[in-house]
Write a protein that holds these residues in place. Structure first.
Motif, PDB file in Angstrom:
ATOM      1  N   LEU A   1       0.798  -1.225   0.191  1.00 20.72           N
ATOM      2  CA  LEU A   1      -0.174  -0.216  -0.094  1.00 20.72           C
ATOM      3  C   LEU A   1       0.880   1.243  -0.060  1.00 20.72           C
ATOM      4  N   GLU A   2       0.707   2.221  -1.047  1.00 23.79           N
ATOM      5  CA  GLU A   2       1.319   3.492  -0.827  1.00 23.79           C
ATOM      6  C   GLU A   2       0.385   4.404  -0.654  1.00 23.79           C
ATOM      7  N   ILE A   3       0.763   5.371   0.188  1.00 27.64           N
ATOM      8  CA  ILE A   3      -0.048   6.519   0.647  1.00 27.64           C
ATOM      9  C   ILE A   3       0.876   8.010   0.290  1.00 27.64           C
ATOM     10  N   ALA A   4       0.468   8.838  -0.273  1.00 18.82           N
ATOM     11  CA  ALA A   4       1.384   9.931  -0.487  1.00 18.82           C
ATOM     12  C   ALA A   4       0.577  11.004   0.119  1.00 18.82           C
ATOM     13  N   VAL A   5       1.294  11.932   0.999  1.00 24.32           N
ATOM     14  CA  VAL A   5       0.764  12.928   1.856  1.00 24.32           C
ATOM     15  C   VAL A   5       1.928  14.002   1.555  1.00 24.32           C
ATOM     16  N   GLY A   6       1.461  15.040   0.586  1.00 26.48           N
ATOM     17  CA  GLY A   6       2.386  15.798  -0.079  1.00 26.48           C
ATOM     18  C   GLY A   6       3.468  15.351  -0.615  1.00 26.48           C
ATOM     19  N   ASP A   7       4.853  15.511  -0.171  1.00 25.11           N
ATOM     20  CA  ASP A   7       6.008  14.972  -0.827  1.00 25.11           C
ATOM     21  C   ASP A   7       6.396  13.916  -0.224  1.00 25.11           C
ATOM     22  N   VAL A   8       5.739  13.211   1.039  1.00 27.09           N
ATOM     23  CA  VAL A   8       5.882  12.022   1.578  1.00 27.09           C
ATOM     24  C   VAL A   8       5.127  10.918   1.033  1.00 27.09           C
TER      25      VAL A   8
ATOM     26  N   GLY B   1       3.063  -2.841   3.768  1.00 27.03           N
ATOM     27  CA  GLY B   1       2.581  -4.064   3.525  1.00 27.03           C
ATOM     28  C   GLY B   1       1.328  -4.503   3.970  1.00 27.03           C
ATOM     29  N   ALA B   2       0.863  -5.632   3.558  1.00 28.33           N
ATOM     30  CA  ALA B   2      -0.383  -6.232   3.726  1.00 28.33           C
ATOM     31  C   ALA B   2      -0.857  -6.228   5.230  1.00 28.33           C
ATOM     32  N   GLY B   3       0.312  -6.725   6.054  1.00 27.95           N
ATOM     33  CA  GLY B   3       0.047  -7.077   7.470  1.00 27.95           C
ATOM     34  C   GLY B   3       0.535  -5.839   8.383  1.00 27.95           C
ATOM     35  N   VAL B   4       0.506  -4.687   7.898  1.00 25.94           N
ATOM     36  CA  VAL B   4       0.918  -3.489   8.706  1.00 25.94           C
ATOM     37  C   VAL B   4      -0.230  -3.267   9.835  1.00 25.94           C
ATOM     38  N   ASP B   5       0.423  -3.010  11.133  1.00 25.01           N
ATOM     39  CA  ASP B   5      -0.387  -2.753  12.294  1.00 25.01           C
ATOM     40  C   ASP B   5      -1.080  -1.319  11.955  1.00 25.01           C
ATOM     41  N   GLU B   6      -2.454  -1.353  12.193  1.00 23.69           N
ATOM     42  CA  GLU B   6      -3.213  -0.261  11.931  1.00 23.69           C
ATOM     43  C   GLU B   6      -2.778   1.229  12.831  1.00 23.69           C
ATOM     44  N   GLY B   7      -2.356   1.063  13.964  1.00 27.58           N
ATOM     45  CA  GLY B   7      -1.736   2.062  14.842  1.00 27.58           C
ATOM     46  C   GLY B   7      -0.585   2.588  14.230  1.00 27.58           C
ATOM     47  N   GLN B   8       0.258   1.681  13.815  1.00 27.10           N
ATOM     48  CA  GLN B   8       1.329   2.241  13.419  1.00 27.10           C
ATOM     49  C   GLN B   8       1.367   3.023  12.124  1.00 27.10           C
ATOM     50  N   LEU B   9       0.343   2.580  11.447  1.00 26.22           N
ATOM     51  CA  LEU B   9       0.248   3.181  10.091  1.00 26.22           C
ATOM     52  C   LEU B   9      -0.307   4.582  10.236  1.00 26.22           C
ATOM     53  N   THR B  10      -1.490   4.445  11.510  1.00 24.03           N
ATOM     54  CA  THR B  10      -2.179   5.821  11.617  1.00 24.03           C
ATOM     55  C   THR B  10      -1.238   6.976  12.029  1.00 24.03           C
ATOM     56  N   ARG B  11      -0.116   6.430  13.108  1.00 31.49           N
ATOM     57  CA  ARG B  11       1.043   7.363  13.592  1.00 31.49           C
ATOM     58  C   ARG B  11       1.835   8.129  12.298  1.00 31.49           C
ATOM     59  N   ALA B  12       2.032   7.081  11.637  1.00 24.42           N
ATOM     60  CA  ALA B  12       2.866   7.380  10.218  1.00 24.42           C
ATOM     61  C   ALA B  12       1.933   8.351   9.588  1.00 24.42           C
ATOM     62  N   ILE B  13       0.729   8.191   9.154  1.00 22.71           N
ATOM     63  CA  ILE B  13      -0.126   9.204   8.434  1.00 22.71           C
ATOM     64  C   ILE B  13       0.036  10.637   8.906  1.00 22.71           C
ATOM     65  N   ARG B  14      -0.012  10.276  10.488  1.00 23.42           N
ATOM     66  CA  ARG B  14      -0.570  11.743  11.118  1.00 23.42           C
ATOM     67  C   ARG B  14       0.785  12.698  11.201  1.00 23.42           C
ATOM     68  N   ALA B  15       2.006  11.846  11.483  1.00 24.86           N
ATOM     69  CA  ALA B  15       3.391  12.448  11.400  1.00 24.86           C
ATOM     70  C   ALA B  15       3.624  13.072  10.023  1.00 24.86           C
ATOM     71  N   ALA B  16       3.115  12.478   8.810  1.00 27.58           N
ATOM     72  CA  ALA B  16       3.559  12.887   7.445  1.00 27.58           C
ATOM     73  C   ALA B  16       2.669  14.044   7.276  1.00 27.58           C
ATOM     74  N   ARG B  17       1.256  14.064   7.840  1.00 26.00           N
ATOM     75  CA  ARG B  17       0.220  15.267   7.470  1.00 26.00           C
ATOM     76  C   ARG B  17       0.962  16.562   8.378  1.00 26.00           C
ATOM     77  N   ALA B  18       1.382  16.250   9.570  1.00 26.72           N
ATOM     78  CA  ALA B  18       1.919  17.308  10.272  1.00 26.72           C
ATOM     79  C   ALA B  18       3.279  18.035   9.641  1.00 26.72           C
ATOM     80  N   ALA B  19       3.751  17.034   9.134  1.00 29.21           N
ATOM     81  CA  ALA B  19       5.232  17.675   8.368  1.00 29.21           C
ATOM     82  C   ALA B  19       4.838  18.260   7.167  1.00 29.21           C
ATOM     83  N   ALA B  20       3.577  17.852   6.411  1.00 22.86           N
ATOM     84  CA  ALA B  20       3.182  18.626   5.220  1.00 22.86           C
ATOM     85  C   ALA B  20       2.383  19.788   5.322  1.00 22.86           C
ATOM     86  N   SER B  21       1.681  19.967   6.407  1.00 21.69           N
ATOM     87  CA  SER B  21       0.736  21.164   6.789  1.00 21.69           C
ATOM     88  C   SER B  21       1.604  22.592   7.058  1.00 21.69           C
TER      89      SER B  21
END
Length: 130
Positions: free
Chosen positions: A98-105, A110-130
């Motif tokens: 799975l590829e998620i683009a947030v701004g330039d990030v 992978g298919a078995g990624v932990d939901e909490g870890q993915l959520t934290r990564a997306i939040r961190a990317a959004r905070a860096a992009a805004s």
């Protein structure tokens, strides 16, 4: 002949300037970042200026203000784009990434990624992009 003040009035009461706590500032700034919400509408609602809210948002990005957990835990949706240029066989889906683009990030998971870890990564990317 000197001219002096013959009468002086002292006006009491609020000066029009509000003092907000860090929590209030963070909550208002976070509200302005929600999908479909405009900074101008939030500013009018809370009796402040757009520029003040932009400053608070900047303070959140720098870590000087902390978004309340009640707001940070709300789901936020991102635009989904499907790349049809590479047609994969159905067997390849099980090991897909799975590829998620947030701004330039770009976040790859992978298919078995932990939901909490993915959520934290997306939040961190959004905070860096805004």
């Amino acid at each position: 002949m000197g001219v002096g003040v013959s009468r002086l009035e002292v006006i009491e009461g609020p000066s029009g300037r509000r003092r907000r706590t860090k929590a209030e500032r963070a909550r208002i700034a976070a509200e302005s970042m929600m999908p479909g919400v405009t900074v101008a509408d939030v500013a009018r609602k809370h009796g402040t200026t757009r520029w003040q809210i932009y400053d608070w948002r900047k303070q959140i990005r720098k870590g000087n203000l902390v978004v309340p957990e009640s707001v940070a835990s709300l789901p936020v949706f991102a635009e989904l784009m499907v790349d049809d240029s590479s047609a994969e066989a159905p067997a390849a889906v099980a090991g897909s990434v799975l590829e998620i683009a947030v701004g330039d990030v770009v976040i790859r998971a992978g298919a078995g990624v932990d939901e909490g870890q993915l959520t934290r990564a997306i939040r961190a990317a959004r905070a860096a992009a805004s």
